[in-house]
Design an enzyme around this catalytic site. Sequence first.
Site, PDB file in Angstrom:
ATOM      1  N   ARG A  90      55.033  18.700  98.154  1.00 36.26           N
ATOM      2  CA  ARG A  90      55.562  20.212  97.763  1.00 36.26           C
ATOM      3  C   ARG A  90      57.142  19.653  96.896  1.00 36.26           C
ATOM      4  O   ARG A  90      57.542  20.021  95.990  1.00 36.26           O
ATOM      5  CB  ARG A  90      56.223  21.013  98.922  1.00 36.26           C
TER       6      ARG A  90
ATOM      7  N   ARG B 198      54.795  27.251 109.420  1.00 33.51           N
ATOM      8  CA  ARG B 198      53.856  27.330 108.393  1.00 33.51           C
ATOM      9  C   ARG B 198      53.097  26.107 108.018  1.00 33.51           C
ATOM     10  O   ARG B 198      53.186  25.004 108.234  1.00 33.51           O
ATOM     11  CB  ARG B 198      54.932  27.467 107.053  1.00 33.51           C
TER      12      ARG B 198
ATOM     13  N   LYS C 205      66.844  28.704 100.025  1.00 32.14           N
ATOM     14  CA  LYS C 205      66.832  29.737  99.057  1.00 32.14           C
ATOM     15  C   LYS C 205      66.581  31.150  99.685  1.00 32.14           C
ATOM     16  O   LYS C 205      67.290  31.947  99.106  1.00 32.14           O
ATOM     17  CB  LYS C 205      65.782  29.440  98.134  1.00 32.14           C
TER      18      LYS C 205
ATOM     19  N   ARG D   2      61.202  23.748 111.270  1.00 31.27           N
ATOM     20  CA  ARG D   2      61.261  25.245 111.124  1.00 31.27           C
ATOM     21  C   ARG D   2      60.157  26.091 111.723  1.00 31.27           C
ATOM     22  O   ARG D   2      58.939  25.391 111.680  1.00 31.27           O
ATOM     23  CB  ARG D   2      61.204  25.393 109.443  1.00 31.27           C
TER      24      ARG D   2
ATOM     25  N   ARG E 234      58.730  28.244  88.717  1.00 36.25           N
ATOM     26  CA  ARG E 234      58.773  26.862  89.266  1.00 36.25           C
ATOM     27  C   ARG E 234      58.081  25.902  88.196  1.00 36.25           C
ATOM     28  O   ARG E 234      58.107  24.708  88.321  1.00 36.25           O
ATOM     29  CB  ARG E 234      57.622  26.886  90.383  1.00 36.25           C
TER      30      ARG E 234
HETATM   31  P1  AMP Z   1      57.833  29.022  99.057  1.00 34.60           P
HETATM   32  O1  AMP Z   1      57.622  29.745 100.164  1.00 34.60           O
HETATM   33  O2  AMP Z   1      58.581  29.151  97.925  1.00 34.60           O
HETATM   34  O3  AMP Z   1      58.033  27.292  99.533  1.00 34.60           O
HETATM   35  O4  AMP Z   1      56.340  28.701  98.437  1.00 34.60           O
HETATM   36  C1  AMP Z   1      55.106  28.143  99.400  1.00 34.60           C
HETATM   37  C2  AMP Z   1      54.031  27.812  98.310  1.00 34.60           C
HETATM   38  O5  AMP Z   1      53.756  29.021  97.669  1.00 34.60           O
HETATM   39  C3  AMP Z   1      54.332  26.609  97.408  1.00 34.60           C
HETATM   40  O6  AMP Z   1      54.131  25.602  97.638  1.00 34.60           O
HETATM   41  C4  AMP Z   1      53.408  27.061  96.260  1.00 34.60           C
HETATM   42  O7  AMP Z   1      51.804  26.515  96.806  1.00 34.60           O
HETATM   43  C5  AMP Z   1      53.325  28.680  96.118  1.00 34.60           C
HETATM   44  N1  AMP Z   1      54.114  29.028  95.300  1.00 34.60           N
HETATM   45  C6  AMP Z   1      55.338  29.875  95.666  1.00 34.60           C
HETATM   46  N2  AMP Z   1      55.797  30.363  94.345  1.00 34.60           N
HETATM   47  C7  AMP Z   1      55.044  29.768  93.399  1.00 34.60           C
HETATM   48  C8  AMP Z   1      55.356  29.634  91.976  1.00 34.60           C
HETATM   49  N3  AMP Z   1      56.247  30.527  91.475  1.00 34.60           N
HETATM   50  N4  AMP Z   1      54.244  29.152  91.165  1.00 34.60           N
HETATM   51  C9  AMP Z   1      53.244  28.585  91.960  1.00 34.60           C
HETATM   52  N5  AMP Z   1      53.360  28.507  93.256  1.00 34.60           N
HETATM   53  C10 AMP Z   1      53.938  29.024  93.862  1.00 34.60           C
END
Ligand code: AMP
Length: 198
Positions: free
Chosen positions: A169, A158, A18, A132, A93
Amino acid sequence: MENGSMDLVLFGPPAAGKGTQGSRLSETFGTPSISTGQLLRAEMKAGTSLGKKLEEYMYSGGLVPNDLVTSLLTKRLDEPDALNGAIFDGYPRTYEQAYILDALLYLRDRSTKKVIVIEVPDEELIKRVTGRRMDANTGVVYHLEYNLPPPGAELIQRPDDTEEIMVRRLEAYKTKTTPTLPYYEEKNLVARIDGVEL
Ligand code: AMP
């Protein structure tokens, strides 16, 4: 009356690509790619009181409560570069967030134009996530097998990019995020693409 803005939503499990596709689309449309994950990580890095609260959710692989994510998103949406549209990476989400996003856009005379779902099998995602690494200085993301970092890069992983947390996740994506798709399918907005060959 709608203002003809280009608002796109990117759906896909963690490590589907993404972020990469978001930057490409951002160049194509001249609109920013807004990653709620990145907004949340920036908040944690800044060490704010909100940032401290976020750690427990993000490091466990679960979702951050709506009000916290939505307030960050709303602020970002009102920055000047996002006034003509945005590419949403990682938001919505949940079903509730899809409604919230629609409301936020509606209040700005805008609407979601397309939802692009990037599909990648689980085994491939786990390989991608565990290899990663990010350059701590530039924020550029590399992979130890597929996209080698330059020599001397200061690499960090990360904390949620481990196999154990990735499984959670993925679970959150399957149980909370994909059930949101029918909402967009009813509006005929969904396009699916194969994320393996991208
Ligand atoms: P990402 O970078 O998109 O993989 O997001 C990393 C983490 O951020 C996720 O595992 C969630 O804990 C949190 N997160 C990101 N976007 C959202 C969202 N829209 N709603 C809730 N938690 C989020």
